[in-house]
Design an enzyme around this catalytic site. Structure first.
Site, PDB file in Angstrom:
ATOM      1  N   HIS A   9       0.835  -1.212   0.000  1.00  0.00           N
ATOM      2  CA  HIS A   9       0.000   0.000   0.000  1.00  0.00           C
ATOM      3  C   HIS A   9       0.867   1.258   0.000  1.00  0.00           C
ATOM      4  O   HIS A   9       1.956   1.263   0.586  1.00  0.00           O
ATOM      5  CB  HIS A   9      -0.952  -0.003   1.195  1.00  0.00           C
ATOM      6  CG  HIS A   9      -0.250   0.208   2.513  1.00  0.00           C
ATOM      7  ND1 HIS A   9       0.128   1.448   2.979  1.00  0.00           N
ATOM      8  CD2 HIS A   9       0.145  -0.673   3.460  1.00  0.00           C
ATOM      9  CE1 HIS A   9       0.718   1.331   4.140  1.00  0.00           C
ATOM     10  NE2 HIS A   9       0.750   0.041   4.458  1.00  0.00           N
ATOM     11  N   GLY A  22       1.426  -1.702  11.748  1.00  0.00           N
ATOM     12  CA  GLY A  22       0.881  -2.973  12.199  1.00  0.00           C
ATOM     13  C   GLY A  22      -0.606  -3.063  11.915  1.00  0.00           C
ATOM     14  O   GLY A  22      -1.053  -2.836  10.804  1.00  0.00           O
ATOM     15  N   GLU A  85      -0.432  -6.913   7.952  1.00  0.00           N
ATOM     16  CA  GLU A  85       0.934  -6.767   8.442  1.00  0.00           C
ATOM     17  C   GLU A  85       1.063  -7.461   9.797  1.00  0.00           C
ATOM     18  O   GLU A  85       0.055  -7.777  10.446  1.00  0.00           O
ATOM     19  CB  GLU A  85       1.268  -5.274   8.586  1.00  0.00           C
ATOM     20  CG  GLU A  85       2.705  -4.948   8.974  1.00  0.00           C
ATOM     21  CD  GLU A  85       3.705  -5.468   7.956  1.00  0.00           C
ATOM     22  OE1 GLU A  85       3.939  -6.704   7.954  1.00  0.00           O
ATOM     23  OE2 GLU A  85       4.259  -4.674   7.190  1.00  0.00           O
TER      24      GLU A  85
END
Length: 208
Positions: A9, A22, A85
């Site tokens: 992204h 995260g 993630e």
């Protein structure tokens, strides 16, 4: 031939604010949305009119990117939380300095995959690969010959390892440093029966 495009992204608000990403559900910035359009341009030029599947982590910054891409191909986005993630637990959404002060450094030797960084609720790298590898296997089991996966930097590095057939427990040292908004092009060569990396972390389109 199967083609798989891995997209990290582009710029999200936590990048600008200096916060830990995260599982913190940060959205794309205005610049990130512009970069997502550029990513879609590049993929459209590469893929053309071929049918395509789009898979994505379910966090906002990835779904926003994936939706921009999917709109170009008039298709939907398949969301999969396994493509997220690695979570930093209590550190997610806090200033990077907060995590830096508390992080337990990764050792040079020993069980590096099972190493815990310190913050309560953080995943180990072993937890990460144990969800990413099955996710990729499931995606590749589908009939589509052209697929796009939108994920995050660390996660995408391990997806490349999975694509190359590196056993999960052997991923403790190999790593592909990827840029936000980068595109990696993978191809399955059915003549040589090999999984190839045609282009790693293309970023020329990010100059917006």
């Amino acid at each position: 031939m199967r083609y798989l495009y891995l997209v990290t992204h582009p710029e999200a608000q936590h990048h600008v604010d200096g916060l830990v990403g995260g599982w913190y559900d940060s959205a794309l910035t205005r610049r990130g949305h512009q970069q997502a359009e550029r990513i879609a341009d590049v993929l459209q030029a590469k893929i053309g009119a071929n049918p395509v599947e789009v898979h994505s982590s379910d966090l906002r910054r990835t779904t926003q990117t994936a939706e921009t891409i999917a709109a170009r191909f008039d298709t939907k986005v398949h969301l999969d939380p396994r493509l997220r993630e690695r979570t930093n637990g209590d550190a997610d959404g806090r200033p990077q300095s907060w995590l830096t002060e508390r992080r337990i450094p990764l050792p040079e030797y020993g069980d590096r995959l099972a190493h815990h960084d310190g913050p309560e609720g953080a995943e180990t790298r072993l937890h990460l690969v144990e969800r990413l590898y099955p996710a990729l296997e499931e995606i590749l089991s589908r009939e589509s010959e052209t697929q796009i996966i939108v994920s995050h930097g660390n996660a995408t590095s391990y997806l490349i390892s999975a694509w190359l057939g590196i056993p999960m427990l052997n991923t403790d040292r190999g790593f592909f440093p990827l840029t936000s908004g980068g595109i990696t092009t993978l191809r399955r060569n059915d003549t040589h029966y090999s999984n190839q990396v045609l282009a790693l972390n293309e970023t020329d389109h990010l100059d917006v």
